[in-house]
Design an enzyme around this catalytic site. Structure first.
Site, PDB file in Angstrom:
ATOM      1  N   LYS A  20     -12.028  13.962 -48.122  1.00 17.93           N
ATOM      2  CA  LYS A  20     -11.282  14.709 -47.116  1.00 17.93           C
ATOM      3  C   LYS A  20      -9.944  14.052 -46.799  1.00 17.93           C
ATOM      4  O   LYS A  20      -8.913  14.724 -46.726  1.00 17.93           O
ATOM      5  CB  LYS A  20     -12.125  14.840 -45.831  1.00 17.93           C
ATOM      6  CG  LYS A  20     -11.497  15.726 -44.766  1.00 17.93           C
ATOM      7  CD  LYS A  20     -12.548  16.276 -43.819  1.00 17.93           C
ATOM      8  CE  LYS A  20     -13.011  15.244 -42.826  1.00 17.93           C
ATOM      9  NZ  LYS A  20     -12.059  15.086 -41.686  1.00 17.93           N
ATOM     10  N   ARG A 120      -9.116  15.536 -27.699  1.00 14.32           N
ATOM     11  CA  ARG A 120      -8.935  14.255 -28.375  1.00 14.32           C
ATOM     12  C   ARG A 120      -7.547  13.683 -28.100  1.00 14.32           C
ATOM     13  O   ARG A 120      -6.557  14.422 -28.081  1.00 14.32           O
ATOM     14  CB  ARG A 120      -9.166  14.416 -29.886  1.00 14.32           C
ATOM     15  CG  ARG A 120     -10.596  14.803 -30.204  1.00 14.32           C
ATOM     16  CD  ARG A 120     -10.819  15.048 -31.670  1.00 14.32           C
ATOM     17  NE  ARG A 120     -10.715  13.806 -32.443  1.00 14.32           N
ATOM     18  CZ  ARG A 120     -10.859  13.753 -33.758  1.00 14.32           C
ATOM     19  NH1 ARG A 120     -11.094  14.857 -34.451  1.00 14.32           N
ATOM     20  NH2 ARG A 120     -10.756  12.592 -34.387  1.00 14.32           N
ATOM     21  N   SER A 165      -6.805   2.511 -36.409  1.00 11.96           N
ATOM     22  CA  SER A 165      -6.777   3.922 -36.786  1.00 11.96           C
ATOM     23  C   SER A 165      -5.861   4.151 -37.977  1.00 11.96           C
ATOM     24  O   SER A 165      -4.646   3.938 -37.888  1.00 11.96           O
ATOM     25  CB  SER A 165      -6.307   4.778 -35.598  1.00 11.96           C
ATOM     26  OG  SER A 165      -6.059   6.111 -36.007  1.00 11.96           O
ATOM     27  N   GLN A 167      -5.244   7.063 -39.081  1.00 17.09           N
ATOM     28  CA  GLN A 167      -4.450   8.243 -38.737  1.00 17.09           C
ATOM     29  C   GLN A 167      -3.162   7.848 -38.044  1.00 17.09           C
ATOM     30  O   GLN A 167      -2.093   8.404 -38.342  1.00 17.09           O
ATOM     31  CB  GLN A 167      -5.271   9.184 -37.854  1.00 17.09           C
ATOM     32  CG  GLN A 167      -6.450   9.833 -38.544  1.00 17.09           C
ATOM     33  CD  GLN A 167      -7.235  10.737 -37.612  1.00 17.09           C
ATOM     34  OE1 GLN A 167      -6.933  10.842 -36.421  1.00 17.09           O
ATOM     35  NE2 GLN A 167      -8.252  11.376 -38.134  1.00 17.09           N
ATOM     36  N   ASP A 313     -16.654   6.649 -40.029  1.00 18.46           N
ATOM     37  CA  ASP A 313     -17.251   7.982 -40.108  1.00 18.46           C
ATOM     38  C   ASP A 313     -18.707   7.951 -40.546  1.00 18.46           C
ATOM     39  O   ASP A 313     -19.408   8.967 -40.454  1.00 18.46           O
ATOM     40  CB  ASP A 313     -16.451   8.868 -41.072  1.00 18.46           C
ATOM     41  CG  ASP A 313     -15.119   9.303 -40.481  1.00 18.46           C
ATOM     42  OD1 ASP A 313     -15.023   9.370 -39.239  1.00 18.46           O
ATOM     43  OD2 ASP A 313     -14.180   9.560 -41.249  1.00 18.46           O
ATOM     44  N   ARG A 344     -19.021   9.981 -30.277  1.00 17.89           N
ATOM     45  CA  ARG A 344     -20.156   9.792 -31.183  1.00 17.89           C
ATOM     46  C   ARG A 344     -21.124   8.706 -30.733  1.00 17.89           C
ATOM     47  O   ARG A 344     -22.272   8.709 -31.176  1.00 17.89           O
ATOM     48  CB  ARG A 344     -19.655   9.519 -32.609  1.00 17.89           C
ATOM     49  CG  ARG A 344     -19.168  10.779 -33.309  1.00 17.89           C
ATOM     50  CD  ARG A 344     -18.867  10.541 -34.771  1.00 17.89           C
ATOM     51  NE  ARG A 344     -18.357  11.767 -35.391  1.00 17.89           N
ATOM     52  CZ  ARG A 344     -17.573  11.791 -36.456  1.00 17.89           C
ATOM     53  NH1 ARG A 344     -17.198  10.655 -37.024  1.00 17.89           N
ATOM     54  NH2 ARG A 344     -17.161  12.934 -36.959  1.00 17.89           N
TER      55      ARG A 344
END
Length: 425
Positions: A20, A120, A165, A167, A313, A344
């Site tokens: 992904k 988020r 992170s 991202q 993840d 989570r």
């Protein structure tokens, strides 16, 4: 969806869908490049389709035939102002990486997402982008979507991300590609480096020295061919299933083995699973190979420190494995789990407790006691694909039927998950 408990052993070979993270980045960079980019084994999941839709909205010609995507790129300067607000769905990756691109483009754009994505935090990327000169506005001073971006000429910065992170790192590097001068990101812990690898595959010069990544602005990208390896985050759920279901043995082929992503393999081996890994090739700077795993009695361990960003993840499946391992498993340093599609830490603890597990959530992780027999009941995915897959795998060792609410959440990253699971059982 009704999931029968204790369905039997897992046997056979499998190829999981494309990675992904790499699928997202290949579309983004292919859309910024000049020339044709052909992506094979693209993940045809909802998150990655949101990235395609975003760049189509900016005038990029993108054709898709299942897992093959062809992008006709004309260069960064040819991107056009979108006519409508861009819907990101549930994709946090699209949101944070796209913000880095839009901040440096000479037009206005608006981004929004679904209910989960709207909760988020985006200030972790909007804050450094504003330091580079970006003009971004939204709820809570730009902390949450929807966000409005007025593209500006950006200036390179040196940034030390306060969170682990990939991202955030990637969003800043993409902004740096459009900025004047050099942009430097200095991490506390190495996070997944797909962006650095792929920028180089598209012809950009990126300087990587340990935890420091530098990129000079105003570089041009050239279209290329990208073969996306299988997603180890998806493979992890089958690896976990084979490791904990007695008599199981499976092989997963063409899986990405990027060292920044293989923390789950280290953890499963440390818990005592029989696991073998064979590297078969390197494609676009990404190691690819075959993983074989078979059942073995598992033991509890501590999962903490630098391994956490390498398996962020996969922590839900690690928590499930811990319920079937002898002794206590401690997961810590994983506060980033609270900012995923769901919180989570809370969600994993809630779901597995409903199934009979003994879990105490902590501020940055959880403490899990095993071996614990799991029962069956109604459980909710909470719209989180990783939670949905964890529940499906949990049903394999549950004593009664499990009813999974909202199984469609799994389509975000693995549309054919249940078909592949049924092939192995």
């Amino acid at each position: 969806m009704k999931l029968k408990g204790q369905r039997g052993v897992l046997r056979g070979k499998l190829c999981v869908p494309g990675d992904k993270s790499i699928s997202h980045r290949s579309v983004i960079l292919g859309s910024l490049a000049k020339g044709t980019t052909i992506i094979t084994n693209f993940l045809n999941g909802e998150d990655c389709l949101a990235t395609i839709a975003a760049f189509r909205a900016m005038g990029i010609e993108i054709e898709q035939d299942n897992q093959v995507v062809t992008i006709t790129g004309k260069g960064i300067e040819e991107l056009k102002e979108p006519l409508e607000p861009i819907n990101l769905g549930n994709s946090g990756t699209t949101a944070r990486l796209l913000l880095g691109v839009l901040a440096g483009l000479p037009f206005h754009s608006t981004l929004y997402g679904d209910n989960s994505l709207t909760k988020r935090p985006m200030d972790r990327i909007t804050d450094p982008l504003r330091t580079m000169g970006a003009k971004i506005d939204g709820r809570a001073k730009g902390k949450y979507l929807p966000l409005a971006v007025r593209g500006q000429q950006l200036t390179g910065i040196t940034y030390h991300p306060p969170v682990k992170s990939a991202q955030v790192k990637s969003g800043v590097l993409l902004a740096g590609l459009l900025a004047e001068g050099t942009t430097t990101v200095v991490e506390k812990t190495k996070t997944r480096d797909h962006t650095e690898n792929m920028l180089q595959a598209f012809g950009a010069k990126v300087d990587v020295q340990g935890l420091t990544v530098k990129i000079k602005g105003k570089q041009s990208l050239k279209g290329t061919s990208i073969q996306v390896p299988g997603d180890i985050s998806s493979a992890a759920f089958f690896i976990g299933a084979a490791a904990m279901v007695p008599g199981s043995k499976i092989t997963i082929e063409h899986v990405g083995l990027n060292p920044t992503r293989t923390g789950i393999l280290d953890v499963v081996k440390a818990m005592g699973a029989k696991l073998s890994i064979v590297e078969t090739s390197t494609i676009g700077g990404e190691k690819v190979g075959t993983i074989t795993v078979e059942y073995s009695e598992l033991k509890g361990i501590t999962i903490a420190g630098d391994v956490i960003p390498r398996m962020i993840d996969e922590l839900p499946i690690a928590a499930l494995l811990a319920t079937q391992a002898k002794g206590e498993t401690v997961i810590k340093d994983a506060e980033e789990l609270r900012f995923k599609e769901t919180d989570r830490i809370a969600t994993v603890a809630n779901v597995l407790t409903k199934l009979g597990a003994h879990i105490n959530p902590t501020e940055d992780g959880m403490v899990i006691k095993g071996v614990t027999p799991l029962t069956g009941t109604n459980v909710e995915s909470y719209g989180d694909h990783r939670i949905g897959m964890m529940i499906a795998i949990a049903s394999l060792v549950c004593q009664q039927e499990v009813i999974l609410e909202n199984p469609d959440a799994i389509n975000v990253s693995y549309p054919g998950f249940f078909e592949d699971l049924n092939k192995l059982v």
